[in-house]
Scaffold this active site. Structure first.
Site, mmCIF file in Angstrom:
data_model
loop_
_atom_site.group_PDB
_atom_site.id
_atom_site.type_symbol
_atom_site.label_atom_id
_atom_site.label_comp_id
_atom_site.label_asym_id
_atom_site.label_seq_id
_atom_site.Cartn_x
_atom_site.Cartn_y
_atom_site.Cartn_z
ATOM 1 N N ASP A 229 -9.795 2.976 2.311
ATOM 2 C CA ASP A 229 -9.791 2.348 3.652
ATOM 3 C C ASP A 229 -10.315 3.328 4.700
ATOM 4 O OD1 ASP A 229 -8.785 -0.145 3.015
ATOM 5 O OD2 ASP A 229 -6.695 0.407 3.381
ATOM 6 N N LYS B 24 0.812 -1.228 0.000
ATOM 7 C CA LYS B 24 0.000 0.000 0.000
ATOM 8 C C LYS B 24 0.841 1.273 0.000
ATOM 9 C CE LYS B 24 -4.177 -1.882 1.957
ATOM 10 N NZ LYS B 24 -5.183 -1.872 2.998
#
Ligand code: NAP
Length: 285
Positions: A102, A66
């Protein structure tokens, strides 16, 4: 021509995204296949070059990429840039654009499944990777009044705490995961309202699947205990939390909501959230 989306990470055997994303594509009858791109770290650059094909709408990014994926992208959204982590990439006219869904997924899960409004809440985050950064950002943006970052690698905890302090304007302590450091923050007069596991501990199909990030004796019974790990649905941490009488929130709602936002970015369609939940639950149960 069949279009592709998928997930980029390593390893990916635990991932449920292929199940519920494909169910969402099928619900609309889209000619799109959601692929599993299990990519050893040394092959990340090559894999991303391959994905720059017109047949790929975009992809999800997960552990451990990420943060390291960012230099390979052409552009990142302002939120992803501040968080320093990308979990969704959209490919448009050969350009790769990174987003972080997220953070919104976490807050929606916290409100709708954890029954908690983050405004004025005090939180302890375990972990200091991409997920912890997104959760910390989201909590600050939504009014959390105090945060502590605890991580195995203390330098990484300090780095994240400093970054989040720039956003929050208040001091954010960074500690290690050891019992003494954690106890100090858990035994303050003002209790912790929310504890979030943002480490990989407890994840199925891994060598750490039986491990908890914090000992049972330290779990604050009056707090909401949230685990971002969603496979299994009840992780060792959530099992212990339930046994000490704490409220719990598993990682699945966040997973679905971050995935629903990714689906919207790739297709422009309203995500069929109920279908996605149903597919994921029946796979995990
Ligand atoms: P990451 O950037 O690779 O960070 C991993 C974190 O786990 C680091 O803080 C690392 O500590 C810690 N860790 C790893 N092994 C450990 C061990 N043996 N003992 C103690 N700490 C350990 O990963 P990420 O992207 O932040 O993801 C973290 C977890 O959140 C993953 O399980 C992921 O699946 C989950 N997640 C779930 C959702 C959801 O929608 N439910 C969304 C995002 C992430 P060090 O810094 O010391 O290495």
């Amino acid at each position: 021509m069949t279009k592709l989306t998928g997930i980029l990470g390593f390893p990916l055997s635990h991932s449920v995204s292929p199940i519920f994303q494909q169910a969402a594509m099928d619900y609309y009858g889209l000619d799109v296949r959601y692929m599993v791109w299990d990519t050893p770290p040394e092959s990340l650059g090559d894999q991303i070059r391959k994905l720059r094909s017109r047949d790929v709408l975009g992809f999800n990014v997960t552990v451990p990429f990420k943060q390291v994926v960012i230099p390979y992208l052409d552009e990142v959204s302002p939120e992803a840039a501040v968080i320093g982590a990308v979990n969704t990439v959209v490919i448009k006219s050969d350009r790769m654009i990174g987003y972080n869904t997220d953070q919104t997924g976490f807050i929606k899960a916290l409100r709708e499944h954890g029954g908690m409004d983050p405004q004025g809440k005090r939180a302890l985050l375990l972990g200091a990777g991409g997920a912890a950064s997104a959760v910390g950002y989201a909590l600050i943006q939504n009014g959390a009044s105090f945060l502590v970052i605890a991580n195995r690698t203390i330098e990484r905890a300090h780095r994240l705490a400093l970054e989040l302090e720039l956003l929050s304007g208040y001091s954010i302590p960074a500690v290690s995961l050891n019992k003494e450091d954690l106890s100090w923050y858990l035994n303050q007069e003002e209790p912790i309202d929310l504890l979030v596991n943002c480490t990989t501990l407890g994840m199925s199909h891994s060598s750490e699947m039986h491990n908890e990030p914090i000992g049972r004796g330290l779990i604050p019974g009056s707090a909401l205990i949230c685990d971002l790990v969603y496979n299994p649905l009840e992780t060792p941490l959530l099992h212990s939390a339930r046994e000490v009488g704490a409220r719990t929130l598993c990682g699945l709602p966040m997973l679905i909501y971050q995935g629903a936002s990714a689906f919207r970015l790739w297709t422009g369609l309203e995500p069929p959230v109920e279908i996605m939940f149903k597919a994921a639950y029946s796979h995990l149960e």
